[in-house]
Design an enzyme around this catalytic site. Structure first.
Site, PDB file in Angstrom:
ATOM      1  N   ALA A   1      42.631  62.942   6.678  1.00  0.00           N
ATOM      2  CA  ALA A   1      43.163  63.041   8.041  1.00  0.00           C
ATOM      3  C   ALA A   1      44.347  64.007   8.056  1.00  0.00           C
ATOM      4  O   ALA A   1      44.996  64.224   7.037  1.00  0.00           O
ATOM      5  CB  ALA A   1      43.609  61.662   8.501  1.00  0.00           C
TER       6      ALA A   1
ATOM      7  N   GLY B   1      40.556  60.364   4.200  1.00  0.00           N
ATOM      8  CA  GLY B   1      39.511  60.360   5.226  1.00  0.00           C
ATOM      9  C   GLY B   1      38.330  61.235   4.832  1.00  0.00           C
ATOM     10  O   GLY B   1      37.195  60.988   5.279  1.00  0.00           O
TER      11      GLY B   1
ATOM     12  N   GLU C   1      36.236  59.061   2.784  1.00  0.00           N
ATOM     13  CA  GLU C   1      35.664  58.033   3.670  1.00  0.00           C
ATOM     14  C   GLU C   1      34.503  58.612   4.477  1.00  0.00           C
ATOM     15  O   GLU C   1      33.482  57.956   4.684  1.00  0.00           O
ATOM     16  CB  GLU C   1      36.746  57.486   4.607  1.00  0.00           C
ATOM     17  CG  GLU C   1      37.814  56.715   3.846  1.00  0.00           C
ATOM     18  CD  GLU C   1      38.921  56.238   4.752  1.00  0.00           C
ATOM     19  OE1 GLU C   1      39.708  57.096   5.209  1.00  0.00           O
ATOM     20  OE2 GLU C   1      39.009  55.033   5.027  1.00  0.00           O
TER      21      GLU C   1
ATOM     22  N   GLU D   1      45.771  57.405   0.363  1.00  0.00           N
ATOM     23  CA  GLU D   1      46.549  56.936   1.523  1.00  0.00           C
ATOM     24  C   GLU D   1      47.752  56.101   1.127  1.00  0.00           C
ATOM     25  O   GLU D   1      48.811  56.160   1.760  1.00  0.00           O
ATOM     26  CB  GLU D   1      45.658  56.130   2.477  1.00  0.00           C
ATOM     27  CG  GLU D   1      44.689  56.959   3.305  1.00  0.00           C
ATOM     28  CD  GLU D   1      43.380  57.261   2.610  1.00  0.00           C
ATOM     29  OE1 GLU D   1      43.300  57.109   1.368  1.00  0.00           O
ATOM     30  OE2 GLU D   1      42.421  57.662   3.293  1.00  0.00           O
TER      31      GLU D   1
HETATM   32  C1  LIG Z   1      42.373  56.481  10.208  1.00  0.00           C
HETATM   33  C2  LIG Z   1      42.963  56.838   8.840  1.00  0.00           C
HETATM   34  C3  LIG Z   1      42.149  57.769   8.058  1.00  0.00           C
HETATM   35  C4  LIG Z   1      42.561  58.095   6.668  1.00  0.00           C
HETATM   36  O1  LIG Z   1      42.333  56.985   5.830  1.00  0.00           O
HETATM   37  C5  LIG Z   1      43.964  58.568   6.560  1.00  0.00           C
HETATM   38  C6  LIG Z   1      44.056  59.808   5.690  1.00  0.00           C
HETATM   39  O2  LIG Z   1      43.112  60.466   5.371  1.00  0.00           O
HETATM   40  S1  LIG Z   1      45.624  60.212   5.221  1.00  0.00           S
HETATM   41  C7  LIG Z   1      45.425  61.721   4.319  1.00  0.00           C
HETATM   42  C8  LIG Z   1      44.914  61.467   2.951  1.00  0.00           C
HETATM   43  N1  LIG Z   1      44.892  62.714   2.220  1.00  0.00           N
HETATM   44  C9  LIG Z   1      45.862  63.062   1.369  1.00  0.00           C
HETATM   45  O3  LIG Z   1      46.780  62.304   1.105  1.00  0.00           O
HETATM   46  C10 LIG Z   1      45.730  64.403   0.749  1.00  0.00           C
HETATM   47  C11 LIG Z   1      47.023  65.158   0.901  1.00  0.00           C
HETATM   48  N2  LIG Z   1      46.908  66.528   0.452  1.00  0.00           N
HETATM   49  C12 LIG Z   1      46.908  66.851  -0.862  1.00  0.00           C
HETATM   50  O4  LIG Z   1      46.894  66.026  -1.763  1.00  0.00           O
HETATM   51  C13 LIG Z   1      46.932  68.316  -1.185  1.00  0.00           C
HETATM   52  O5  LIG Z   1      47.540  68.984  -0.141  1.00  0.00           O
HETATM   53  C14 LIG Z   1      45.529  68.934  -1.417  1.00  0.00           C
HETATM   54  C15 LIG Z   1      44.962  68.354  -2.737  1.00  0.00           C
HETATM   55  C16 LIG Z   1      44.602  68.615  -0.277  1.00  0.00           C
HETATM   56  C17 LIG Z   1      45.671  70.455  -1.554  1.00  0.00           C
HETATM   57  O6  LIG Z   1      46.605  70.758  -2.546  1.00  0.00           O
HETATM   58  P1  LIG Z   1      47.121  72.244  -2.778  1.00  0.00           P
HETATM   59  O7  LIG Z   1      45.944  73.128  -2.847  1.00  0.00           O
HETATM   60  O8  LIG Z   1      48.067  72.202  -3.912  1.00  0.00           O
HETATM   61  O9  LIG Z   1      47.887  72.666  -1.446  1.00  0.00           O
HETATM   62  P2  LIG Z   1      49.174  72.010  -0.756  1.00  0.00           P
HETATM   63  O10 LIG Z   1      49.379  70.614  -1.189  1.00  0.00           O
HETATM   64  O11 LIG Z   1      50.320  72.937  -0.885  1.00  0.00           O
HETATM   65  O12 LIG Z   1      48.678  71.956   0.750  1.00  0.00           O
HETATM   66  C18 LIG Z   1      48.414  73.142   1.486  1.00  0.00           C
HETATM   67  C19 LIG Z   1      48.883  72.975   2.902  1.00  0.00           C
HETATM   68  O13 LIG Z   1      48.076  71.983   3.548  1.00  0.00           O
HETATM   69  C20 LIG Z   1      48.892  70.950   4.070  1.00  0.00           C
HETATM   70  N3  LIG Z   1      48.147  69.707   3.945  1.00  0.00           N
HETATM   71  C21 LIG Z   1      47.447  69.283   2.882  1.00  0.00           C
HETATM   72  N4  LIG Z   1      46.861  68.105   3.144  1.00  0.00           N
HETATM   73  C22 LIG Z   1      47.200  67.816   4.419  1.00  0.00           C
HETATM   74  C23 LIG Z   1      46.880  66.727   5.257  1.00  0.00           C
HETATM   75  N5  LIG Z   1      46.083  65.717   4.865  1.00  0.00           N
HETATM   76  N6  LIG Z   1      47.385  66.733   6.500  1.00  0.00           N
HETATM   77  C24 LIG Z   1      48.175  67.724   6.932  1.00  0.00           C
HETATM   78  N7  LIG Z   1      48.494  68.786   6.167  1.00  0.00           N
HETATM   79  C25 LIG Z   1      48.014  68.822   4.924  1.00  0.00           C
HETATM   80  C26 LIG Z   1      50.144  70.987   3.213  1.00  0.00           C
HETATM   81  O14 LIG Z   1      51.230  70.389   3.889  1.00  0.00           O
HETATM   82  C27 LIG Z   1      50.311  72.471   2.996  1.00  0.00           C
HETATM   83  O15 LIG Z   1      50.885  72.993   4.165  1.00  0.00           O
HETATM   84  P3  LIG Z   1      51.937  74.217   4.120  1.00  0.00           P
HETATM   85  O16 LIG Z   1      52.401  74.358   5.516  1.00  0.00           O
HETATM   86  O17 LIG Z   1      51.150  75.378   3.583  1.00  0.00           O
HETATM   87  O18 LIG Z   1      53.040  73.789   3.173  1.00  0.00           O
END
Ligand SMILES: CCC[C@H](O)CC(=O)SCCNC(=O)CCNC(=O)[C@H](O)C(C)(C)COP(=O)([O-])OP(=O)([O-])OC[C@H]1O[C@@H](n2cnc3c(N)ncnc32)[C@H](O)[C@@H]1OP(=O)([O-])[O-]
Length: 709
Positions: A51, A90, A93, A113
């Site tokens: 998400a 998500g 999921e 999450e």
């Molecule tokens: C109803 C509920 C449903 C559900 O259960 C809830 C969820 O899914 S909760 C979510 C569960 N998911 C997580 O917890 C995953 C969280 N994300 C991660 O673990 C890593 O970002 C990922 C592995 C995806 C990429 O790693 P990488 O390649 O080293 O790259 P990076 O880390 O530098 O990110 C690049 C840019 O993308 C941005 N951004 C990334 N993800 C999100 C996001 N979800 N959202 C918004 N933005 C996001 C990040 O801020 C950055 O922005 P900026 O402006 O360029 O600084």
């Protein structure tokens, strides 16, 4: 779109627009009689990061995730998820709602999450246990850890893993399953496989999660939601998942953890007063590095470098230290390799007594004893030995980086790289930008930190930099509280209840009390002028607590001597027990100085220790030693065991309310006028005067912008 197959690419996160796109496209594909199967894949070779966290702070718009996934699962045509690079939160999921899942061999999957203070609330807590069983689902959901495609295959989370093109493999699978019954593929229809000792499994997990993150709500809620999958039908389990999520969603903890997610990424976006920034300064490539000094820090740094694929030349001055350093480093590399089932890269490190061996390295990290004269002699020697464009870095924990640069032939190529012990484990790296460090040097140190798996934070060059400058005042408060009537275990308990992994006195015992003792001696706080029997409680015009010095004089140096603020079974023992001798020692001390012990509350312990950290953080911002409050918070979260679910000292101050912090500091300062650090900082006063603006606006209230960063 072909006659038989519909492929829909997603962007990295499931934003409102993406959810709308998927909902509409899948509905169209289901309706279109020419389409026999659907493949969901990601844009730019990434399936989905979950998400959109940024949307959580806004009002909900666009189609919700749960019905969207439900519609996919309930569809009458097979839907296959083609997982490239990642399926997280998500995103996983969504994949679990598909009937089949194919992953690329390098993909990572997980439900992180919990690390954002939430739970997988798009059916993840209900579908995953039905697929993998309770223990595996509990592990993944309560830790949020990412797993490899191979582990996902073993757990049954994916049906196939491919080394080739995951979308092509998914298409092949989709075409091969057209016409097969879909009911057995709908996870919400499955019964959850139950372990024999269901209660035992949950009890054990609750003990683990409470130990891992004291006071954190999300892991406990995650376990409760999985329990619902074990005990309730799918639809009721889903309701329970939603209720638990509603409690978490609006909690301060979720806000703090999501703040940490973005603050961690913001910390990498450094900038210097001369206009150099993370996005306009190119780092140098680092293939080979030297490490000088194989004490605790040097060993950990060498291990980090080798693990990141950098060849290392490790230097010591004497055969004995070299030998024990070599054994320790090899042991660490071998244990790590064994755990990961790979061969230890021992060939990537050489051990030598000769500085000459550093002549070809790209960069050197000096990790010798914390002594300016010694470090200066090392840097002067490095200037002579290393090639002219090699970067010279120091792992000092607080000495003047520019003073070190001044003895070299290349001040622009000198920078601080302050690792935290144990260096191969701790995530924080403070990069100290001296006034003469070049943009390329800073960029190289920051990028190298990232490559080593660290959270690199750029800080200015002042005594103690950011972390230790604040730590000193935090420690001072803890010592003053002992003088006034508290016990080490009482202070530690209050801080651990607050969420710190370890109380400050346990940390001090672990690190060794002699370290601070040496620093205080070097700072002239202990010396020939100080009466060893009756040391004064005032030094350099302010209150001083000689308690830790007196302890060191008794040979109580912490864990390593079996006695410190606590008692241990033996030298090096880990189990801290309250020591009655410390209690009598404190009583005698108070008697000697005429201090009448008073009852100290948990609130006072936490407020004085924690607000003093934030107060110094405001001074650090005013002094231009940190670029933003987020940077200070990341230093504390990743380097000092600050509870992540409280965001960091600056975030915590904002959550409590700056006016409250100001008022409490004023109160404690009135009680202790000889402790200048309890006096509220100018910036804090100014922010309260400006009605406590949000953190992003704090910088606008710094009068004279004197940024060192
Ligand atoms: C109803 C509920 C449903 C559900 O259960 C809830 C969820 O899914 S909760 C979510 C569960 N998911 C997580 O917890 C995953 C969280 N994300 C991660 O673990 C890593 O970002 C990922 C592995 C995806 C990429 O790693 P990488 O390649 O080293 O790259 P990076 O880390 O530098 O990110 C690049 C840019 O993308 C941005 N951004 C990334 N993800 C999100 C996001 N979800 N959202 C918004 N933005 C996001 C990040 O801020 C950055 O922005 P900026 O402006 O360029 O600084």
């Amino acid at each position: 779109c072909s006659d038989e197959l519909f492929i829909r690419p997603l962007s990295l996160v499931l934003s409102a627009a993406v959810r709308k796109g998927i909902t509409e496209a899948v509905a169209r594909a289901f309706k279109d009689t020419r389409v026999k199967a659907v493949v969901l894949c990601g844009e730019n070779g990434k399936f989905c990061g979950g998400a959109d966290i940024r949307e959580f702070a806004k009002a909900m718009s666009g189609p919700p995730l749960v019905p969207m996934i439900h519609a996919i699962e309930a569809g009458e045509k097979p839907v296959v998820a083609a997982i490239e690079e990642m399926a997280l939160g998500g995103g996983l999921e969504l994949a679990l709602g598909c009937h089949y899942r194919v992953a690329h061999a390098k993909a990572r999957l997980g439900l992180p999450e919990v690390t954002l203070g939430l739970l997988p609330a798009a059916g993840g807590t209900q579908r995953l246990p039905r697929l993998t069983g309770i223990p595996a689902a509990l592990d993944l959901i309560t830790t949020g850890r990412h797993i490899s495609a191979q582990e996902a295959l073993k757990l049954g989370i994916v049906d196939r893993v491919t080394e080739g093109n995951a979308v092509e493999a998914a298409v092949e699978l989709a075409l091969s399953v057209v016409g097969r019954p879909l009911a057995p593929r709908r996870l919400s229809n499955h019964a959850t496989p139950l372990p024999a000792d269901l209660d035992g499994v949950f009890e054990e997990v609750l003990v683990q999660v409470k130990r891992r993150a004291r006071g954190a709500m999300a892991p406990v809620a995650c376990a409760k939601a999985v329990r619902a999958a074990a005990e309730l039908p799918y639809s009721r389990g889903l309701e329970c998942e939603r209720e638990l999520m509603n409690t978490l969603f609006t909690s301060g903890q979720a806000r703090a953890l999501q703040y940490c997610f973005f603050a961690q990424r913001a910390a990498g976006k450094w900038s210097l007063p001369n206009g150099a920034r993370w996005d306009n300064s190119r780092p140098r490539a680092v293939h080979t590095a030297g490490v000088i000094g194989l004490g605790t820090m040097g060993r950990g740094i060498a291990v980090c470098l080798v693990k990141a694929g950098i060849s290392v030349v490790a230097v010591e001055t004497e055969e004995k230290q070299l030998d024990s350093g070599r054994r320790a480093v090899r042991g660490m590399l071998e244990r790590d390799a064994k755990r990961r089932g790979v061969t230890a890269p021992l060939h990537m490190i050489t051990f030598t007594l000769s500085m000459q061996q550093l002549r070809d390295v790209d960069l050197v990290i000096e990790a010798v004893f914390e002594d300016m004269a010694l470090k200066k002699s090392v840097f002067a020697e490095l200037s002579r030995v290393c090639r002219p464009n090699a970067l010279l870095c120091t792992n000092t924990s607080g000495l003047d980086v520019d003073e070190l640069a001044s003895v070299t032939d290349r001040p622009p190529l000198v920078v601080g790289m302050h690792f935290f012990a144990p260096a191969h484990v701790m995530k924080l790296l403070e990069v100290i930008c001296g006034p003469r460090s070049s943009p390329e040097t800073v960029a190289t140190a920051m990028t190298l930190g990232k490559r080593l798996g660290k959270v690199s934070v750029a800080v200015g060059n002042c005594p103690g930099f950011v972390g230790n400058r604040m730590l000193k005042l935090y420690l001072d408060q803890a010592h003053f509280l002992l003088e006034e009537g508290a016990s080490p275990e009482q202070v530690d308990q209050a801080l651990e209840e607050f969420g710190f992994a370890l109380g400050i006195f346990k940390v001090a015992d672990l690190s060794g009390l002699d370290i601070g003792w040496r620093v205080r001696k070097a700072a002239g706080l202990i010396g020939p002028d100080v009466d060893p029997k009756f040391p004064s409680r005032h030094r350099q015009g302010r209150r001083y607590c000689p308690l830790p010095d007196l302890l060191c004089e008794q040979g109580r140096l912490g864990q390593k001597s079996g006695r410190g603020w606590y008692l241990y079974d033996s030298a090096g023992g880990k189990e801290a027990r309250p020591d009655p001798a410390i209690s009598s020692f404190l009583q005698e001390y108070r008697l000697r100085y005429g201090i009448s012990a008073r009852r100290i509350t948990e609130q006072e312990v936490v407020e004085r220790c924690v607000f003093v950290l934030a107060n110094e953080g405001f001074r650090i911002l005013e002094d231009g030693m940190a670029a933003a409050p987020e940077d200070i918070d990341m230093v504390y979260v990743f380097g000092y065991g600050w509870p992540r679910h409280r965001g960091g000292p600056m975030f915590h101050a904002a959550q409590v309310g700056l006016a409250t912090v100001l008022q409490r500091l004023e109160f404690y300062h009135r009680q202790n006028p000889d402790i200048p650090h309890l006096q509220p900082s100018t910036l804090l006063r100014r922010l309260v005067g400006a009605r406590s603006p949000p953190m992003q606006q704090w910088k606008q209230h710094i009068r004279s912008i004197n940024s060192q960063l």
